[in-house]
Design a protein around this motif. Structure first.
Motif, PDB file in Angstrom:
ATOM      1  N   UNK A 106      47.915  28.357  30.653  1.00 34.07           N
ATOM      2  CA  UNK A 106      49.053  27.586  30.166  1.00 34.07           C
ATOM      3  C   UNK A 106      49.411  26.470  31.144  1.00 34.07           C
ATOM      4  N   UNK A 107      48.978  26.614  32.401  1.00 28.89           N
ATOM      5  CA  UNK A 107      49.277  25.611  33.434  1.00 28.89           C
ATOM      6  C   UNK A 107      48.184  24.556  33.532  1.00 28.89           C
ATOM      7  N   UNK A 108      47.054  24.783  32.875  1.00 31.76           N
ATOM      8  CA  UNK A 108      45.949  23.832  32.932  1.00 31.76           C
ATOM      9  C   UNK A 108      44.627  24.549  33.093  1.00 31.76           C
ATOM     10  N   UNK A 109      43.583  23.796  33.390  1.00 33.28           N
ATOM     11  CA  UNK A 109      42.249  24.358  33.557  1.00 33.28           C
ATOM     12  C   UNK A 109      42.199  25.299  34.755  1.00 33.28           C
ATOM     13  N   UNK A 110      41.496  26.400  34.593  1.00 35.21           N
ATOM     14  CA  UNK A 110      41.355  27.371  35.673  1.00 35.21           C
ATOM     15  C   UNK A 110      40.038  28.114  35.494  1.00 35.21           C
ATOM     16  N   UNK A 111      39.372  28.422  36.594  1.00 34.90           N
ATOM     17  CA  UNK A 111      38.199  29.281  36.562  1.00 34.90           C
ATOM     18  C   UNK A 111      38.618  30.668  37.038  1.00 34.90           C
ATOM     19  N   UNK A 112      38.112  31.699  36.394  1.00 35.16           N
ATOM     20  CA  UNK A 112      38.540  33.064  36.692  1.00 35.16           C
ATOM     21  C   UNK A 112      37.335  33.942  36.973  1.00 35.16           C
ATOM     22  N   UNK A 113      37.466  34.756  38.040  1.00 36.72           N
ATOM     23  CA  UNK A 113      36.379  35.639  38.459  1.00 36.72           C
ATOM     24  C   UNK A 113      36.883  37.075  38.482  1.00 36.72           C
ATOM     25  N   UNK A 114      36.176  37.940  37.786  1.00 37.31           N
ATOM     26  CA  UNK A 114      36.480  39.374  37.792  1.00 37.31           C
ATOM     27  C   UNK A 114      35.408  40.051  38.634  1.00 37.31           C
ATOM     28  N   UNK A 115      35.811  40.551  39.812  1.00 33.54           N
ATOM     29  CA  UNK A 115      34.866  41.141  40.756  1.00 33.54           C
ATOM     30  C   UNK A 115      34.947  42.657  40.666  1.00 33.54           C
ATOM     31  N   UNK A 116      33.904  43.280  40.165  1.00 33.62           N
ATOM     32  CA  UNK A 116      33.875  44.730  39.975  1.00 33.62           C
ATOM     33  C   UNK A 116      32.690  45.288  40.752  1.00 33.62           C
ATOM     34  N   UNK A 117      32.964  45.857  41.924  1.00 30.71           N
ATOM     35  CA  UNK A 117      31.875  46.272  42.800  1.00 30.71           C
ATOM     36  C   UNK A 117      31.047  47.414  42.237  1.00 30.71           C
ATOM     37  N   UNK A 118      31.652  48.270  41.437  1.00 31.60           N
ATOM     38  CA  UNK A 118      30.887  49.358  40.821  1.00 31.60           C
ATOM     39  C   UNK A 118      30.464  49.013  39.407  1.00 31.60           C
ATOM     40  N   UNK A 119      30.543  47.741  39.062  1.00 28.13           N
ATOM     41  CA  UNK A 119      30.124  47.314  37.742  1.00 28.13           C
ATOM     42  C   UNK A 119      31.179  47.565  36.678  1.00 28.13           C
ATOM     43  N   UNK A 120      30.809  47.387  35.424  1.00 24.88           N
ATOM     44  CA  UNK A 120      31.717  47.581  34.289  1.00 24.88           C
ATOM     45  C   UNK A 120      31.019  48.456  33.245  1.00 24.88           C
ATOM     46  N   UNK A 121      31.818  49.050  32.350  1.00 26.20           N
ATOM     47  CA  UNK A 121      31.204  49.882  31.324  1.00 26.20           C
ATOM     48  C   UNK A 121      30.659  49.010  30.189  1.00 26.20           C
ATOM     49  N   UNK A 122      30.031  49.665  29.217  1.00 24.84           N
ATOM     50  CA  UNK A 122      29.376  48.937  28.130  1.00 24.84           C
ATOM     51  C   UNK A 122      30.322  48.118  27.290  1.00 24.84           C
TER      52      UNK A 122
END
Length: 217
Positions: A106-122
């Motif tokens: 809502x504030x403008x362009x942004x890049x987002x990173x989700x860091x999951x060291x043990x990975x993610x589920x299916x």
């Protein structure tokens, strides 16, 4: 030792990576300064940890990077969510993250990173794959990607070199050689039979008893 170590489900040079910590909360908080160090190494600026956004949501790590365009240099913001769970991250955490990204947009362009060291589920993996068709500003980063960058920052040694160092002190059979991380330092955990181990610094020096005992539970 098992109470103080988060074992991550990936390997580099056949070595597992552990995050050390005095508690589960401590293990989780280790990720934020680690992410800070990684972003700094990549040239990001104005890095802030644990910022509260305008909507009252907490941003684990916020930073900026510069883009050179025809109109000059543009500062583009990024936000990072850091997860050090023992198991792959589930949809509930992923959806909370997407909600934060929506508010940030809502504030403008942004890049987002989700860091999951043990990975993610299916479910998370499938949702992320589908999102890539419409949103290219969201990135899922797993431990394998991070450890490659850690190798550059900390100049990690191969397992064979650590094995030779240990053989100078003992002829006991080594059952495991792994990377360890704690408070912006990398170590090597060398395991022997009967649940015994020793720690070696990133420079290849055996840690003293007092240094190693803080992890010995």
């Amino acid at each position: 030792m098992s109470n103080l170590i988060l074992k991550l489900g990936f390997k580099n040079d056949d070595m597992t990576l552990y995050i050390l910590g005095s508690s589960n909360d401590d293990k989780g908080t280790q990720l934020e300064p680690l992410t800070f160090r990684l972003l700094e190494n990549l040239g990001f600026t104005n890095i802030v940890c644990n910022e509260i956004g305008s909507g009252g949501h907490e941003i684990d790590v916020r930073a900026e990077y510069s883009l050179l365009g025809l109109g000059g240099v543009e500062k583009r913001p990024i936000v990072c969510e850091c997860k050090a769970h023992r198991n792959p991250t589930s949809m509930s955490d992923w959806l909370k993250f997407l909600g934060k990204v929506l508010l940030e947009e809502q504030r403008g362009n942004v890049d987002a990173y989700f860091i999951a060291l043990s990975g993610v589920n299916g479910n998370v993996s499938g949702n992320y794959r589908d999102l890539q068709h419409s949103k290219n500003n969201i990135r899922l980063i797993t431990g394998e990607s991070l450890v490659e960058r850690l190798s550059e920052i900390f100049t990690l040694k191969p397992a064979a070199e650590i094995e030779l160092i240990i053989n100078n002190f003992t002829r006991r059979t080594q059952t495991e050689i792994s990377h360890c991380y704690y408070e912006l330092e990398m170590f090597y955990l060398v395991g022997f039979s009967e649940n015994q181990y020793t720690l070696v610094s990133n420079a290849g020096v055996l840690l003293g008893l007092q240094q190693a005992e803080k992890f010995a539970q």
